[in-house]
Design an enzyme around this catalytic site. Structure first.
Site, PDB file in Angstrom:
ATOM      1  N   HIS A 188     -22.085  11.156  13.934  1.00  0.00           N
ATOM      2  CA  HIS A 188     -21.816  10.357  14.951  1.00  0.00           C
ATOM      3  C   HIS A 188     -20.527   9.376  14.882  1.00  0.00           C
ATOM      4  O   HIS A 188     -20.398   8.526  16.045  1.00  0.00           O
ATOM      5  CB  HIS A 188     -22.577   9.802  15.900  1.00  0.00           C
ATOM      6  CG  HIS A 188     -22.799  10.120  17.500  1.00  0.00           C
ATOM      7  ND1 HIS A 188     -23.611   9.472  18.301  1.00  0.00           N
ATOM      8  CD2 HIS A 188     -21.260  10.242  18.629  1.00  0.00           C
ATOM      9  CE1 HIS A 188     -22.627   9.573  20.140  1.00  0.00           C
ATOM     10  NE2 HIS A 188     -21.186  10.886  19.252  1.00  0.00           N
ATOM     11  N   CYS A 211     -23.749   4.139  20.464  1.00  0.00           N
ATOM     12  CA  CYS A 211     -23.727   4.464  19.045  1.00  0.00           C
ATOM     13  C   CYS A 211     -22.525   4.366  18.555  1.00  0.00           C
ATOM     14  O   CYS A 211     -22.474   4.116  17.315  1.00  0.00           O
ATOM     15  CB  CYS A 211     -23.885   5.953  19.089  1.00  0.00           C
ATOM     16  SG  CYS A 211     -25.422   6.493  19.488  1.00  0.00           S
TER      17      CYS A 211
HETATM   18 CA   LIG Z   1     -27.697   4.899  19.474  1.00  0.00          CA
END
Ligand SMILES: [Ca+2]
Length: 469
Positions: free
Chosen positions: A137, A82
């Protein structure tokens, strides 16, 4: 005035209309700058959409989008997990240069540096309203003792339904673990994907009268997979259905989550139609890294999330832009997600004067003509790990040059060489039979690491590849 102050001044109304440093933009020939809606699914593999050959999952809205626009067959994520993908998306840099090469833990001290110029700041500099819904994130979290750098610190006017603490596995029902402060807005038991879809539609309605950049960042289809029960039941009843949340093929929970994402794409398209904005809006759908291959199959590609095999880094990418992108086209030129930053600069016809070097290349020429040539020789990956990822990925780097791809494993020093046109599933390692080619690619990879300052810490070379964490 520092860079950020300058951008804010621009956003306040000072015109920034200089020639794009990467070629003429979409504003050429009197064309209005488009609105942009960028929809990102989390952990969505290459082979999940109908328009990418899946016959179990149902994605009618995305398939229609592909018929109305362009489908990329070789679109890559700059990383197999991510955070580095998102760092590359926001800055246009290789993750190795940003210094974020693995996913950020909740208490991580690393974050996307505030001094980086982000995609959102580029849009702001061009006078756009900027909004983000969902997963960020790119920071550790205050709740876990880290310093939070929020999307609103990085150029987004608003960030809704976005995490304020560690991203919860399977937190798909309200109240959401990752942000208990989010108040419910849908009747009944609120489902996160529905909520993200609703927020997207309402953002479009709120900003219909001005240019906007909307980043819709779904938390699905990340494990733990939790679909809406009626949709899960529908897929469980289909021939060939896998069983439960951990089915490795035809996963009914993944299919259900994906159908709800697809429904949201339909809602966004309908809203743009109703508002009369469809022709003025560039719509993009893609995923951040490959599917987790313990809950799905990325076949015909090898492996999945956390690895530098194709299953970990090749992504669906669909682009609709009426009047520019020819309907029903496919583009086979390799692209990577650092390309979005310079592409948007070119489309907006601005030079953002980003403080960071931009590593991506504008793919605007490909949007206009899928057979256009990009000025780029190779794509690179850098994924050093101090121990194997729990999904199996190893400390490694990779390069793709033309149809050739080399993976260098830092833990053993071994290299693997594949010819992707002949062997898209990376089944036949040619390193021993084509040492000349392997050597060329390895040298190019080493030279790139030097250029971008990519480090391989000693503990990322020296561990037992058999030991899982
Ligand atoms: Ca991801």
């Amino acid at each position: 005035m520092n860079r950020r102050g300058f951008l804010r001044t621009c956003a306040a109304g000072v015109a920034l209309a200089v020639a794009g440093r990467r070629g003429a933009g979409g504003a050429e020939a009197g064309r209005r700058r488009p609105n942009v809606v960028f929809i990102l699914a989390d952990d969505l593999g290459y082979s999940e959409l109908g328009c990418y050959g899946n016959t179990f999952n149902e994605t009618p809205n995305l398939d229609r989008l592909a018929r109305q626009g362009m489908r990329f067959t070789d679109a890559y994520a700059a990383a197999p997990v991510c955070s580095p993908y998102r760092a590359a998306l926001m800055t246009g840099e290789w993750p190795a240069r940003v210094g974020i090469t693995d996913y950020l833990r909740p208490n991580d001290r690393k974050h996307l540096p505030p001094e980086a110029t982000t995609l959102a700041e580029v849009f702001k500099s061009a006078g756009y309203a900027t909004g983000m819904i969902g997963k960020w994130h790119l920071t550790g979290y205050d709740h876990h003792g880290a310093k939070e750098i929020r999307p609103t610190d990085q150029g987004f006017d608003e960030a809704v339904v976005s995490e304020r603490r560690g991203i919860g596995g399977g937190s798909y029902w309200h109240p959401y673990h990752f942000n208990p402060a989010v108040e419910q807005r849908l009747p009944g038991k609120e489902y996160l994907v529905d909520r993200v879809n609703l927020e997207a539609v309402q953002f479009l309605q709120r900003h219909k009268g001005e240019p906007f950049f909307l980043y819709v960042s779904h938390y699905a289809v990340h494990t733990r997979l939790v679909g809406k029960p009626d949709l899960v039941a529908k897929y469980e009843a289909k021939p060939g259905a896998g069983k439960g949340q951990r089915a490795r093929k035809n996963n009914p929970h993944l299919a259900a989550q994906l159908e709800t994402i697809d429904e949201g794409v339909g809602m966004i398209v309908r809203t743009l139609d109703e508002l009369g904005l469809a022709d003025d809006t560039l719509l993009i759908f893609t995923g951040d890294n490959g599917g987790e291959d313990r809950v799905t199959s990325n076949a015909p590609l090898r492996a999945g999330k956390s690895t530098l095999y194709e299953g970990g880094i090749r992504e669906p990418l669909v682009v609709r832009w009426p009047g520019v992108v020819r309907p029903g086209t496919a583009c086979r030129t390799p692209t990577v997600n650092c390309d979005f930053f310079p592409t948007f600069e070119a489309i907006l016809d601005v030079t953002s004067d980003a403080t960071q070097p931009v590593d991506g290349v504008s793919i605007l020429p490909l949007l206009k003509d899928p057979s256009a040539r990009l000025d780029r020789d190779a794509l690179y990956w850098h994924y050093p790990l101090a121990r194997p990822h729990f999904l199996g990925g190893r400390s490694a780097g990779a390069i793709r040059m033309g149809d050739w791809k080399l993976i260098e494993f830092f833990d053993t020093g071994d290299v693997e060489l594949y010819h992707l046109a002949d062997d898209p599933g990376e089944a036949k390692n040619l390193a021993a039979t084509r040492p000349d080619k392997a050597n060329d690619l390895r040298q190019a990879l080493v030279a790139w690491r030097k250029r971008v300052g990519a480090r391989i810490p000693p503990d990322c070379r020296d561990y037992d590849p058999g030991k899982k964490r």
